[in-house]
Design an enzyme around this catalytic site. Sequence first.
Site, PDB file in Angstrom:
ATOM      1  N   LEU A  44     -29.385  56.136  30.875  1.00 57.69           N
ATOM      2  CA  LEU A  44     -28.568  55.698  32.015  1.00 57.69           C
ATOM      3  C   LEU A  44     -28.399  56.822  33.023  1.00 57.69           C
ATOM      4  O   LEU A  44     -28.556  56.616  34.223  1.00 57.69           O
ATOM      5  CB  LEU A  44     -27.199  55.240  31.522  1.00 57.69           C
ATOM      6  CG  LEU A  44     -27.196  53.881  30.837  1.00 57.69           C
ATOM      7  CD1 LEU A  44     -25.826  53.590  30.258  1.00 57.69           C
ATOM      8  CD2 LEU A  44     -27.578  52.785  31.817  1.00 57.69           C
ATOM      9  N   ALA A  45     -28.058  58.019  32.552  1.00 53.27           N
ATOM     10  CA  ALA A  45     -27.806  59.117  33.487  1.00 53.27           C
ATOM     11  C   ALA A  45     -29.103  59.538  34.178  1.00 53.27           C
ATOM     12  O   ALA A  45     -29.148  59.652  35.408  1.00 53.27           O
ATOM     13  CB  ALA A  45     -27.178  60.300  32.742  1.00 53.27           C
ATOM     14  N   HIS A 267     -18.004  56.732  14.545  1.00 57.84           N
ATOM     15  CA  HIS A 267     -17.658  55.371  14.946  1.00 57.84           C
ATOM     16  C   HIS A 267     -17.255  54.563  13.721  1.00 57.84           C
ATOM     17  O   HIS A 267     -17.940  54.577  12.710  1.00 57.84           O
ATOM     18  CB  HIS A 267     -18.875  54.731  15.619  1.00 57.84           C
ATOM     19  CG  HIS A 267     -18.542  53.491  16.374  1.00 57.84           C
ATOM     20  ND1 HIS A 267     -18.159  52.344  15.754  1.00 57.84           N
ATOM     21  CD2 HIS A 267     -18.538  53.230  17.704  1.00 57.84           C
ATOM     22  CE1 HIS A 267     -17.927  51.417  16.681  1.00 57.84           C
ATOM     23  NE2 HIS A 267     -18.153  51.934  17.867  1.00 57.84           N
ATOM     24  N   SER A 285     -20.947  46.467  17.011  1.00 58.29           N
ATOM     25  CA  SER A 285     -20.117  46.756  18.181  1.00 58.29           C
ATOM     26  C   SER A 285     -18.630  46.739  17.850  1.00 58.29           C
ATOM     27  O   SER A 285     -18.139  45.889  17.113  1.00 58.29           O
ATOM     28  CB  SER A 285     -20.374  45.740  19.283  1.00 58.29           C
ATOM     29  OG  SER A 285     -19.386  45.886  20.276  1.00 58.29           O
ATOM     30  N   ARG A 331     -11.231  55.091  18.026  1.00 54.17           N
ATOM     31  CA  ARG A 331     -12.294  55.298  17.042  1.00 54.17           C
ATOM     32  C   ARG A 331     -11.979  56.366  16.015  1.00 54.17           C
ATOM     33  O   ARG A 331     -12.188  56.178  14.821  1.00 54.17           O
ATOM     34  CB  ARG A 331     -13.584  55.682  17.775  1.00 54.17           C
ATOM     35  CG  ARG A 331     -14.117  54.548  18.575  1.00 54.17           C
ATOM     36  CD  ARG A 331     -15.321  54.919  19.373  1.00 54.17           C
ATOM     37  NE  ARG A 331     -15.830  53.703  19.996  1.00 54.17           N
ATOM     38  CZ  ARG A 331     -16.878  53.657  20.810  1.00 54.17           C
ATOM     39  NH1 ARG A 331     -17.516  54.762  21.116  1.00 54.17           N
ATOM     40  NH2 ARG A 331     -17.269  52.516  21.316  1.00 54.17           N
ATOM     41  N   ARG A 436     -14.147  59.994  22.562  1.00 53.86           N
ATOM     42  CA  ARG A 436     -14.502  59.101  23.659  1.00 53.86           C
ATOM     43  C   ARG A 436     -13.978  57.698  23.373  1.00 53.86           C
ATOM     44  O   ARG A 436     -14.090  57.195  22.260  1.00 53.86           O
ATOM     45  CB  ARG A 436     -16.020  59.055  23.840  1.00 53.86           C
ATOM     46  CG  ARG A 436     -16.456  58.138  24.962  1.00 53.86           C
ATOM     47  CD  ARG A 436     -17.939  58.198  25.229  1.00 53.86           C
ATOM     48  NE  ARG A 436     -18.756  57.729  24.119  1.00 53.86           N
ATOM     49  CZ  ARG A 436     -18.881  56.454  23.762  1.00 53.86           C
ATOM     50  NH1 ARG A 436     -18.239  55.524  24.433  1.00 53.86           N
ATOM     51  NH2 ARG A 436     -19.638  56.123  22.742  1.00 53.86           N
TER      52      ARG A 436
END
Lengths: 638, 257
Positions: A44-45, A267, A285, A331, A436
């Site tokens: 993405l970046a 996670h 997810s 998380r 995050r």
Amino acid sequence: MTPLDSRVPAGPLAEKWDRHKFEMQLVNPANKRKHPIIVVGTGLAGASAAATLSELGYRVQCFCFHDSPRRAHSIAAQGGINAAKNYQNDGDSVFRLFYDTIKGGDFRAREANVYRLAQVSGNIIDQCAAQGVPFAREYGGLLANRSFGGAQVSRTFYARGQTGQQLLLGAYQALERQIGRGAVEMHPHTEMLDLVVVDGRARGIVVRDLVTGRIESYAAHAVVLATGGYGNVFFLSTNARNCNVTATWRAYKRGAAFGNPCFTQIHPTCIPVSGDYQSKLTLMSESLRNDGRVWVPARIGDARPPRDIPEDERDYFLERKYPSFGNLAPRDIASRAAKQACDEGRGVGPTRLGVYLDFADAIARVGAQAIRDRYGNLFDMYERITDENPYAVPMRIYPAVHYTMGGLWVDYNLMSTIPGLHVIGEANFSDHGANRLGASALMQGLADGYFVLPATIGDYLASTPFAPVDTSHPAFRAVEADVAERTTRLLGVRGNRTVDSFHRQLGKIMWEKCGMARTEAGLTEALADIPALREEFWRTVTVPGSGQELNQALEKAGRVADFLEFAELVCLDALHRTESCGGHFREESQTADGEALRDDAHFAYVAAWEYAGEGTAPVLNKEPLEFETVHLSQRSYK
Amino acid sequence: MDVTLRVWRQRGPSDPGGIVEYPATGVSPDASFLEMLDLVNEGLMARGEPPIAFAHDCREGICGACSLMIDGIAHGPMAGAATCQVHMRSFSDGATITIEPWRAAAFPVLKDLIVDRSALDRIIAAGGFVTAATGGAQDANAVLVPKEAADRAMDAAACIGCGACVAACPNASASLFTAAKVSHLGLMPQGQPERSRRVIRMVAQMDAEGFGDCTLFGECQDACPKEISIDVIARMHRDHMRAVWFGGEERAETGPG
């Protein structure tokens, strides 16, 4: 050492970015094509930065080790992307997204960066919608939102369970448009193996063409690393198999400071490990926690099938411990609670390292079809892997390494301590502090690539005099020689142990001693174990084949050799930070009821480690974190 | 469980290549197909032999890197799954399994089971995008997208670019791949301004890359790990015909036929 200058602009928080954009120097449109820029990585970046820089008129050379820029691991992000649009009228705002992110990161991120991230979050959604990204919609045609992982407002935009894929394809298509126009020179199947620094500035990279094996050099005025995170230092993680630390580690060894390497994210909702053949872990997810309830048997050693355990003999431990957030606790907190339940002997499944994620109540409430509409692909994925039907029996989940908040240190302009070397997305030490929040990785990657870097890199290019340097410069020859020497050395050991066996062993050390709970004793052991393993690697590893061909064993060997060095820095950072914060939990630093205990008096800083040469301890530089707007509080989700 | 592998080995693009047999013993039925290959490769490398080269990365069916023809079926026996999502429990103990690369003139073999699929990227570069440079977008909710259009667009956009459709097609056509992108963007309001230009250019690029024509065998949709329907091909043909006859400037550039 170089003092760390964060270059955060003056002025009130809400005005810093606008003011900075005005104060930065601009590159004249006609001059942009005179500035070649290298972008490494097409997640993405990287893809969004390469496309946008090219649209602005810069000459972009873009590199990825995949056969196509569309395959970067951003593609696997499932849940969604946050933006402070307040489309749901539920009280969201730029400030709230900023505040949630700072607090979620346990107050270990830079205020000004995080505020800017929240500010541009809305532009990202606008940009992606304009590209034709098929976001979920309401019947009236407006965008749909959901609440996600620890947020009390619905600010997450999504495209089924494939949000990362759709956002990445949007950026990839924008990049392909520029490639088709001849404006971006794309080098797929090409791996960056080192950085070239000339007169103190990043001026190029040395790469290996993964098809022919040729070592090649590329020169530019600036280098942008968008090479992702280092979760695979743990061997088993949700990262794609080829994700690695090589680009950022090589940059570190050329002088870029590495920020907070011990901040790794575990996670909570992954499919548990099933056997020692396992090559990677699969994330389910986090959105599943919107409807699934997490529980374990109340009694230790209760091995009855889940449906035979009556309600009053179950422990819905997240709901019990964190009544206001319940199953949506962040998380780090959810992961630790699951580990604690298993450590107490209440884990489920064949390995007893698992907890239930149960949809029975949700199915009774809204029907199986509604659950299928929401999570159908995730349920299918679970069944395919485990051979169990999650509509009928609860899923089993366990925490796994997923994301790394640490990365190369960057200033407000996303430039590292090497002038000209910019670092974006997960590869930088980022805006997420020590933890995050869900649906924030996609936001940060695209914020950096579409909006922040394209603005800030112009300031560097406009204000720097560039001596003519091309790949004939001796600095390139010297780095090429280093790269060739490393390759020859890997091929020359001719031992009897495979690269993967070393990687697996390293991962085990890291997971056990630098995983969800860390102690001084464990980290000290790891710091003895890792160099010993590294020494054995260079003595007994086997890498078949040659350097002049497509050689996957050689690719992997180089990456694991770097992980074997990098792991030590992670443990060193974890050892020095004696507080607990976010994903970094030091057992020595906890509250009476077992929650993470921060130590703001001593650790409200970014640890930026600086390479000091082979065999010498790295130098610790500290960037103090100043909180002018938010009040530092002990995080509570009770 | 124990299986016997018959694997295509080819040292490089100009090597003729051939099938080599390997035993894979003591494999857990819960291991994935690629984990079984990892195991075989570990054995080969421990003996100093070059491992079987195969493309893979995410190992959860989304990156589109993995690309194996297993017993003549693209991505193997499981419907709606990429190779990396196939588990050994789908095979019987003692089975002999033949593994080959994608076969298509437009996908030259690079090594063993790895092929060059850059032709697919060039089809996207020819027109598989919306021209929307960063910065000029209006508020995302300013353009309404009917839920049904967004859902159907998403069905098509789910393509992972693996190339199984090409490998499965008797004509080695890339029609399903190309049509999936044409349909995704053609169903969204944002894709309308370039709809004609897009389909003409993408189809022309597909032809230029040496992919075959579509004769509606339908093998592609059976092989597609994302179960994309050949309805998208009908849609692409309709769009293409309309673009060629009524498409304005593009028609003048390329002409019908």
